[in-house]
Scaffold this active site. Structure first.
Site, PDB file in Angstrom:
ATOM      1  N   ARG A   1      -9.153 -11.816 -12.610  1.00 30.91           N
ATOM      2  CA  ARG A   1      -8.296 -10.845 -13.306  1.00 30.91           C
ATOM      3  C   ARG A   1      -9.091 -10.344 -14.498  1.00 30.91           C
ATOM      4  O   ARG A   1      -9.447 -11.142 -15.383  1.00 30.91           O
ATOM      5  CB  ARG A   1      -6.987 -11.509 -13.749  1.00 30.91           C
ATOM      6  CG  ARG A   1      -6.195 -10.684 -14.733  1.00 30.91           C
ATOM      7  CD  ARG A   1      -4.787 -11.185 -14.937  1.00 30.91           C
ATOM      8  NE  ARG A   1      -3.964 -10.854 -13.792  1.00 30.91           N
ATOM      9  CZ  ARG A   1      -2.619 -10.887 -13.793  1.00 30.91           C
ATOM     10  NH1 ARG A   1      -1.960 -11.235 -14.880  1.00 30.91           N
ATOM     11  NH2 ARG A   1      -1.944 -10.563 -12.706  1.00 30.91           N
TER      12      ARG A   1
ATOM     13  N   HIS B   1      -4.064  -3.615  -8.382  1.00 29.22           N
ATOM     14  CA  HIS B   1      -3.428  -4.935  -8.283  1.00 29.22           C
ATOM     15  C   HIS B   1      -3.067  -5.180  -6.813  1.00 29.22           C
ATOM     16  O   HIS B   1      -1.892  -5.217  -6.431  1.00 29.22           O
ATOM     17  CB  HIS B   1      -2.192  -4.990  -9.185  1.00 29.22           C
ATOM     18  CG  HIS B   1      -1.712  -6.367  -9.511  1.00 29.22           C
ATOM     19  ND1 HIS B   1      -2.336  -7.516  -9.040  1.00 29.22           N
ATOM     20  CD2 HIS B   1      -0.657  -6.798 -10.254  1.00 29.22           C
ATOM     21  CE1 HIS B   1      -1.686  -8.577  -9.496  1.00 29.22           C
ATOM     22  NE2 HIS B   1      -0.664  -8.170 -10.223  1.00 29.22           N
TER      23      HIS B   1
ATOM     24  N   GLN C   1      -0.553  -7.932  -5.650  1.00 28.87           N
ATOM     25  CA  GLN C   1       0.831  -7.540  -5.912  1.00 28.87           C
ATOM     26  C   GLN C   1       1.340  -6.631  -4.791  1.00 28.87           C
ATOM     27  O   GLN C   1       2.461  -6.799  -4.287  1.00 28.87           O
ATOM     28  CB  GLN C   1       0.918  -6.815  -7.268  1.00 28.87           C
ATOM     29  CG  GLN C   1       2.310  -6.355  -7.631  1.00 28.87           C
ATOM     30  CD  GLN C   1       3.250  -7.515  -7.907  1.00 28.87           C
ATOM     31  OE1 GLN C   1       2.929  -8.415  -8.667  1.00 28.87           O
ATOM     32  NE2 GLN C   1       4.424  -7.512  -7.287  1.00 28.87           N
TER      33      GLN C   1
ATOM     34  N   ASP D   1       7.581  -1.104 -13.426  1.00 33.29           N
ATOM     35  CA  ASP D   1       6.553  -1.935 -14.090  1.00 33.29           C
ATOM     36  C   ASP D   1       6.653  -1.639 -15.588  1.00 33.29           C
ATOM     37  O   ASP D   1       7.314  -0.672 -15.999  1.00 33.29           O
ATOM     38  CB  ASP D   1       5.156  -1.597 -13.525  1.00 33.29           C
ATOM     39  CG  ASP D   1       4.046  -2.482 -14.087  1.00 33.29           C
ATOM     40  OD1 ASP D   1       4.351  -3.530 -14.701  1.00 33.29           O
ATOM     41  OD2 ASP D   1       2.861  -2.120 -13.927  1.00 33.29           O
TER      42      ASP D   1
ATOM     43  N   CYS E   1       7.290  -5.854 -10.513  1.00 34.81           N
ATOM     44  CA  CYS E   1       6.210  -6.822 -10.320  1.00 34.81           C
ATOM     45  C   CYS E   1       6.334  -7.991 -11.289  1.00 34.81           C
ATOM     46  O   CYS E   1       5.830  -9.073 -11.006  1.00 34.81           O
ATOM     47  CB  CYS E   1       4.853  -6.138 -10.468  1.00 34.81           C
ATOM     48  SG  CYS E   1       4.632  -5.302 -12.055  1.00 34.81           S
TER      49      CYS E   1
ATOM     50  N   ARG F   1       4.607 -13.477  -3.745  1.00 35.96           N
ATOM     51  CA  ARG F   1       3.211 -13.452  -4.191  1.00 35.96           C
ATOM     52  C   ARG F   1       2.440 -14.621  -3.566  1.00 35.96           C
ATOM     53  O   ARG F   1       1.289 -14.492  -3.169  1.00 35.96           O
ATOM     54  CB  ARG F   1       3.140 -13.523  -5.731  1.00 35.96           C
ATOM     55  CG  ARG F   1       3.627 -12.277  -6.477  1.00 35.96           C
ATOM     56  CD  ARG F   1       2.718 -11.081  -6.226  1.00 35.96           C
ATOM     57  NE  ARG F   1       1.329 -11.405  -6.465  1.00 35.96           N
ATOM     58  CZ  ARG F   1       0.724 -11.353  -7.663  1.00 35.96           C
ATOM     59  NH1 ARG F   1       1.388 -10.938  -8.716  1.00 35.96           N
ATOM     60  NH2 ARG F   1      -0.550 -11.663  -7.782  1.00 35.96           N
TER      61      ARG F   1
HETATM   62  N1   CP Z   1       3.028  -9.590 -11.380  1.00 36.48           N
HETATM   63  C1   CP Z   1       2.031 -10.294 -11.932  1.00 36.48           C
HETATM   64  O1   CP Z   1       0.849 -10.059 -11.654  1.00 36.48           O
HETATM   65  O2   CP Z   1       2.433 -11.244 -12.816  1.00 36.48           O
HETATM   66  P1   CP Z   1       1.471 -12.094 -13.776  1.00 36.48           P
HETATM   67  O3   CP Z   1       0.849 -11.113 -14.744  1.00 36.48           O
HETATM   68  O4   CP Z   1       2.354 -13.088 -14.453  1.00 36.48           O
HETATM   69  O5   CP Z   1       0.411 -12.729 -12.942  1.00 36.48           O
HETATM   70  N1  NVA Z   2       0.603  -2.919 -15.167  1.00 34.03           N
HETATM   71  C1  NVA Z   2       0.770  -4.275 -15.651  1.00 34.03           C
HETATM   72  C2  NVA Z   2       1.016  -5.213 -14.522  1.00 34.03           C
HETATM   73  C3  NVA Z   2       1.308  -6.629 -14.903  1.00 34.03           C
HETATM   74  C4  NVA Z   2       1.465  -7.533 -13.726  1.00 34.03           C
HETATM   75  C5  NVA Z   2      -0.475  -4.672 -16.426  1.00 34.03           C
HETATM   76  O1  NVA Z   2      -1.588  -4.303 -16.017  1.00 34.03           O
HETATM   77  O2  NVA Z   2      -0.341  -5.327 -17.458  1.00 34.03           O
END
Ligand code: CP
Ligand code: NVA
Length: 296
Positions: free
Chosen positions: A95, A122, A125, A213, A252, A280
């Site tokens: 990430r 993502h 997701q 989101d 999400c 997930r």
């Molecule tokens: N939806 C999602 O990616 O959640 P987290 O940021 O908690 O991993």
């Molecule tokens: N768009 C958000 C998604 C979190 C799961 C971010 O990037 O923070």
């Protein structure tokens, strides 16, 4: 070598196969005696836990690594970290802030790389989103997903997945936060129908899924005040859900209750957010089963 930097790194057939594997009750032990490194530059609840449990269910050992601790691109370059981890692990998930970091990991090409969220995409997701829609409606094909809010990483991956699976994707964003022509061309390259608008009420008319989101993604915190103002008319509340008829609600997560969505909606009978969060893990397991060699 399979890398998943964005959902369209899979063909449509492969995506359908991964979604079928995600629903399989007998996880193939493709990670028996092996590890998967999970490198995080940003916080996570769902992604970390779903990946760790998926690796465990496939017989492997997940190793969580905070990017700050290893000094990703400060103590050691992304490439040196990737080459080192590839000696220990069967796969690496990451990430990251800049999408280029997962691209650089994939260029090392020693073990499969899985994007666990970047500024651009993502995909894990989107796999769970698709799985949840399939469980709800039997298929994504012919269904309309109305995404309300910021056009961001989640929107891009979701829109690609919906298009690849034959659904209609609508996006309602304020004009200054909507996708440009390049992104719209990318989404339409799946052959799917993509409709953009500024009015959330227009977007939810006759839709099957209302998706939300956060307005301020991780890394954009300095823009919070300006974004809250820009997205003031994009909150999903009871009135918008009533306008959406029988549609289900997905997010999400994490949800900023009172910003992009009200508690009334998150906790309503139409909400499938906990199902999506659980999915997930099933989606992650399905993807890893596919990428690590169990192709059927
Ligand atoms: N939806 C999602 O990616 O959640 P987290 O940021 O908690 O991993
Ligand atoms: N768009 C958000 C998604 C979190 C799961 C971010 O990037 O923070």
């Amino acid at each position: 070598m399979r890398h998943l930097l964005e959902i369209d790194d899979l063909s449509v057939d492969e995506l359908q196969h991964v979604l079928a594997l995600a629903q399989s009750k007998a996880p193939p032990q493709v990670l028996q005696g092996k590890g998967m490194a999970l490198v995080f530059e940003k916080p996570s609840l769902r992604t970390r836990n779903s990946m760790e449990m998926a690796v465990f269910q496939l017989g492997g050992l997940p190793v969580y690594i905070q990017a700050d601790e290893i000094g990703l691109d400060t103590r050691e370059s992304v490439e040196d970290v990737t080459n080192t981890l590839a000696g220990f692990h069967a796969a690496i998930g990451a990430r990251v802030f800049e999408h280029s970091k997962v691209e650089r990991m994939a260029e090392v090409d020693r073990v499969p790389i899985v994007n666990l969220l970047s500024d651009a995409a993502h995909p894990m997701q989107a796999l769970a989103d698709a799985l949840t829609i399939i469980e709800e409606f039997g298929s994504v094909e012919g269904r309309t997903v109305a995404y309300i809010g910021d056009s961001n990483n989640v929107t891009r991956s979701l829109g690609l997945a919906v298009g690849m699976l034959g659904g209609v994707f609508r996006i309602a964003s304020p004009s200054e936060y909507s996708f440009g022509e390049d992104d719209l061309a990318l989404l339409r390259s799946t052959g799917g129908t993509v409709e953009t608008m500024v009015d959330p009420y227009e977007a939810v008319e006759g839709c099957d899924v209302v998706y939300s989101d956060v307005f301020t993604s991780m890394g954009q915190e300095a823009e919070t005040a300006i974004r809250l103002k820009a997205f003031a008319d994009y909150q999903i509340d009871g009135d918008l859900m009533r306008a959406a008829g029988d549609a289900v609600f997905l997010h999400c997560l994490p949800a900023h209750r009172g910003e992009e969505v009200t508690s009334e909606v998150v906790d309503s009978p139409a909400s499938r957010v906990w199902k999506l969060a659980e999915n997930r893990m099933h989606a992650a397991r399905g993807y890893l089963a596919f990428a690590l060699g169990e192709m059927s």
